[in-house]
Design a protein around this motif. Sequence first.
Motif, PDB file in Angstrom:
ATOM      1  N   MET A 238       7.992 -11.746  -0.645  1.00 49.71           N
ATOM      2  CA  MET A 238       7.540 -11.132   0.612  1.00 49.71           C
ATOM      3  C   MET A 238       6.092 -10.668   0.463  1.00 49.71           C
ATOM      4  N   MET A 239       5.302 -10.959   1.484  1.00 48.45           N
ATOM      5  CA  MET A 239       3.866 -10.634   1.415  1.00 48.45           C
ATOM      6  C   MET A 239       3.402 -10.066   2.737  1.00 48.45           C
ATOM      7  N   PRO A 240       2.253  -9.368   2.720  1.00 47.44           N
ATOM      8  CA  PRO A 240       1.619  -9.045   3.987  1.00 47.44           C
ATOM      9  C   PRO A 240       1.329 -10.358   4.724  1.00 47.44           C
ATOM     10  N   THR A 241       1.399 -10.340   6.041  1.00 49.09           N
ATOM     11  CA  THR A 241       1.088 -11.552   6.804  1.00 49.09           C
ATOM     12  C   THR A 241      -0.330 -12.021   6.482  1.00 49.09           C
ATOM     13  N   ALA A 242      -1.199 -11.087   6.169  1.00 52.10           N
ATOM     14  CA  ALA A 242      -2.600 -11.424   5.890  1.00 52.10           C
ATOM     15  C   ALA A 242      -2.818 -12.015   4.496  1.00 52.10           C
ATOM     16  N   GLN A 243      -1.794 -11.990   3.651  1.00 47.83           N
ATOM     17  CA  GLN A 243      -1.967 -12.468   2.272  1.00 47.83           C
ATOM     18  C   GLN A 243      -1.301 -13.832   2.102  1.00 47.83           C
ATOM     19  N   THR A 244      -2.014 -14.776   1.503  1.00 49.02           N
ATOM     20  CA  THR A 244      -1.377 -16.049   1.148  1.00 49.02           C
ATOM     21  C   THR A 244      -1.852 -16.446  -0.243  1.00 49.02           C
ATOM     22  N   PRO A 245      -1.070 -17.246  -0.942  1.00 51.62           N
ATOM     23  CA  PRO A 245      -1.503 -17.699  -2.263  1.00 51.62           C
ATOM     24  C   PRO A 245      -2.381 -18.944  -2.178  1.00 51.62           C
ATOM     25  N   ALA A 246      -2.752 -19.344  -0.981  1.00 48.25           N
ATOM     26  CA  ALA A 246      -3.509 -20.586  -0.825  1.00 48.25           C
ATOM     27  C   ALA A 246      -4.886 -20.478  -1.467  1.00 48.25           C
ATOM     28  N   GLY A 247      -5.417 -21.595  -1.933  1.00 46.34           N
ATOM     29  CA  GLY A 247      -6.791 -21.623  -2.403  1.00 46.34           C
ATOM     30  C   GLY A 247      -6.939 -21.979  -3.857  1.00 46.34           C
ATOM     31  N   PHE A 248      -6.997 -23.276  -4.151  1.00 46.14           N
ATOM     32  CA  PHE A 248      -7.357 -23.681  -5.507  1.00 46.14           C
ATOM     33  C   PHE A 248      -8.801 -23.296  -5.769  1.00 46.14           C
ATOM     34  N   ALA A 249      -9.092 -22.830  -6.970  1.00 43.14           N
ATOM     35  CA  ALA A 249     -10.456 -22.426  -7.290  1.00 43.14           C
ATOM     36  C   ALA A 249     -11.173 -23.565  -8.012  1.00 43.14           C
ATOM     37  N   VAL A 250     -12.423 -23.800  -7.639  1.00 44.73           N
ATOM     38  CA  VAL A 250     -13.276 -24.747  -8.355  1.00 44.73           C
ATOM     39  C   VAL A 250     -14.509 -23.971  -8.803  1.00 44.73           C
TER      40      VAL A 250
ATOM     41  N   ALA B  34       0.834  -1.211   0.000  1.00 42.02           N
ATOM     42  CA  ALA B  34       0.000   0.000   0.000  1.00 42.02           C
ATOM     43  C   ALA B  34       0.864   1.254   0.000  1.00 42.02           C
ATOM     44  N   GLY B  35       0.203   2.390  -0.289  1.00 38.11           N
ATOM     45  CA  GLY B  35       0.873   3.678  -0.143  1.00 38.11           C
ATOM     46  C   GLY B  35       1.652   4.112  -1.373  1.00 38.11           C
ATOM     47  N   THR B  36       1.551   3.342  -2.456  1.00 37.38           N
ATOM     48  CA  THR B  36       2.210   3.733  -3.714  1.00 37.38           C
ATOM     49  C   THR B  36       1.117   4.080  -4.736  1.00 37.38           C
ATOM     50  N   GLU B  37       1.535   4.402  -5.943  1.00 38.36           N
ATOM     51  CA  GLU B  37       0.553   4.752  -6.976  1.00 38.36           C
ATOM     52  C   GLU B  37       0.062   3.527  -7.751  1.00 38.36           C
ATOM     53  N   PHE B  38       0.551   2.348  -7.372  1.00 34.90           N
ATOM     54  CA  PHE B  38       0.335   1.136  -8.173  1.00 34.90           C
ATOM     55  C   PHE B  38      -1.150   0.891  -8.502  1.00 34.90           C
ATOM     56  N   SER B  39      -2.008   0.880  -7.471  1.00 35.17           N
ATOM     57  CA  SER B  39      -3.418   0.545  -7.732  1.00 35.17           C
ATOM     58  C   SER B  39      -4.151   1.699  -8.416  1.00 35.17           C
ATOM     59  N   ARG B  40      -3.752   2.937  -8.107  1.00 31.57           N
ATOM     60  CA  ARG B  40      -4.357   4.079  -8.800  1.00 31.57           C
ATOM     61  C   ARG B  40      -4.087   3.957 -10.305  1.00 31.57           C
ATOM     62  N   VAL B  41      -2.886   3.538 -10.658  1.00 27.33           N
ATOM     63  CA  VAL B  41      -2.544   3.359 -12.073  1.00 27.33           C
ATOM     64  C   VAL B  41      -3.319   2.168 -12.648  1.00 27.33           C
ATOM     65  N   ARG B  42      -3.350   1.075 -11.869  1.00 29.59           N
ATOM     66  CA  ARG B  42      -4.009  -0.144 -12.363  1.00 29.59           C
ATOM     67  C   ARG B  42      -5.484   0.119 -12.690  1.00 29.59           C
TER      68      ARG B  42
ATOM     69  N   TYR C  98      -6.703  -2.223  -0.416  1.00 26.41           N
ATOM     70  CA  TYR C  98      -5.951  -2.263   0.849  1.00 26.41           C
ATOM     71  C   TYR C  98      -6.870  -2.261   2.068  1.00 26.41           C
ATOM     72  N   ASP C  99      -8.154  -2.456   1.812  1.00 28.53           N
ATOM     73  CA  ASP C  99      -9.143  -2.361   2.870  1.00 28.53           C
ATOM     74  C   ASP C  99      -9.065  -3.563   3.812  1.00 28.53           C
ATOM     75  N   GLY C 100      -9.024  -3.329   5.107  1.00 26.23           N
ATOM     76  CA  GLY C 100      -9.231  -4.395   6.081  1.00 26.23           C
ATOM     77  C   GLY C 100      -8.031  -5.241   6.423  1.00 26.23           C
ATOM     78  N   PHE C 101      -6.840  -4.868   6.003  1.00 32.73           N
ATOM     79  CA  PHE C 101      -5.653  -5.618   6.416  1.00 32.73           C
ATOM     80  C   PHE C 101      -4.435  -4.692   6.332  1.00 32.73           C
ATOM     81  N   ASP C 102      -3.370  -5.115   6.970  1.00 29.45           N
ATOM     82  CA  ASP C 102      -2.128  -4.333   6.926  1.00 29.45           C
ATOM     83  C   ASP C 102      -1.275  -4.818   5.762  1.00 29.45           C
ATOM     84  N   ALA C 103      -1.236  -4.009   4.719  1.00 25.66           N
ATOM     85  CA  ALA C 103      -0.387  -4.345   3.565  1.00 25.66           C
ATOM     86  C   ALA C 103       1.070  -4.014   3.897  1.00 25.66           C
ATOM     87  N   ILE C 104       1.985  -4.541   3.101  1.00 24.02           N
ATOM     88  CA  ILE C 104       3.372  -4.109   3.254  1.00 24.02           C
ATOM     89  C   ILE C 104       3.495  -2.688   2.696  1.00 24.02           C
TER      90      ILE C 104
END
Length: 255
Positions: A236-248, A184-192, A204-210
């Motif tokens: 490196m990721m926010p503690t709240a973020q994981t790549p877990a979760g296969f989608a069905v 969070a705190g950069t222009e990345f998502s505003r650009v996206r 960035y709502d509801g968790f502490d981003a890096i």
Amino acid sequence: MKTGTIVVTGASAGFGTALVHRYARSGWRVVAAARRTDRLEDLRAAHPRLVYPLTIDVTDAEAVRAAFTDLPADFATVDVVVNNAGLALGAEPAYRAALGDWATMIATNCNGVVNVTHALLPGLVERQRGHIINMGSVAGTHAYPGGNVYGATKAFVHQFSHNLRADLAGTPIRVTLIEPGTCAGTEFSRVRYHGDRDQALAVYDGFDAIVAEDIADAVWWTTSAPPHLDITRIEMMPTAQTPAGFAVHRTGAET
Ligand code: NDP
Ligand code: 8X3
């Protein structure tokens, strides 16, 4: 390396700005590269004599080559290159994405890294001293809906980094790949999200981003490591973020 000259692309915002401050405060000379000259001049004003503002578009191979051939003497002996300039454009599924957004991401995130590396790497090898640091992303390894071409460009950065190491075996040149998660705190998502502030903030709502300083800490650690040690890859990721979760996809659910 205790001190030297570092090139930071994407210096006008986010991670790049944090890196410029981190290195200049420690006495490094910094070539701060991006398209927005006014931002780069602010950095020079903050660190007179230590920051050289370099207005370049990394997608323009000839301009990149000319700019790095023409650095002032105090900044010409480059020790570290941080290929950080990059962007995501759009988070639509691939079948609704704009082709122009895809082309811009490929031009910036792939060609930009290639253009800057091609211009500067021979000098590092000739001087037998140097370190290339490439900014990838968790999106280069872990798929997510809407990540389509952005993730693919970062997969390019991932493999290019590892292949550079293969070519540089037998030289003292180090290569490091940094793969951050949501920051969070950069222009990345505003650009996206093409300037849509609400969509950008929702990311960035509801968790502490890096934050950008976490990235600067990581990069700093890699350049401070003793010469026999190459930190090859950091994810490196926010503690709240994981790549877990296969989608069905369940029958009847909306696409
Ligand atoms: P920002 O949008 O805050 O900064 C991006 C920087 O890239 C700006 O300084 C911009 O400067 C520069 N840039 C963009 N296009 C060009 C171009 N064609 N030529 C030169 N410079 C360019 O993003 P972040 O700091 O958040 O991201 C930095 C890097 O980290 C990117 O590569 C991004 O993909 C990656 N990343 C970001 C994450 C995040 O969550 N924020 C997570 C993982 C990776 P200007 O417009 O002045 O040219
Ligand atoms: C961007 C990281 O987690 O926002 O490179 O996709 S994420």
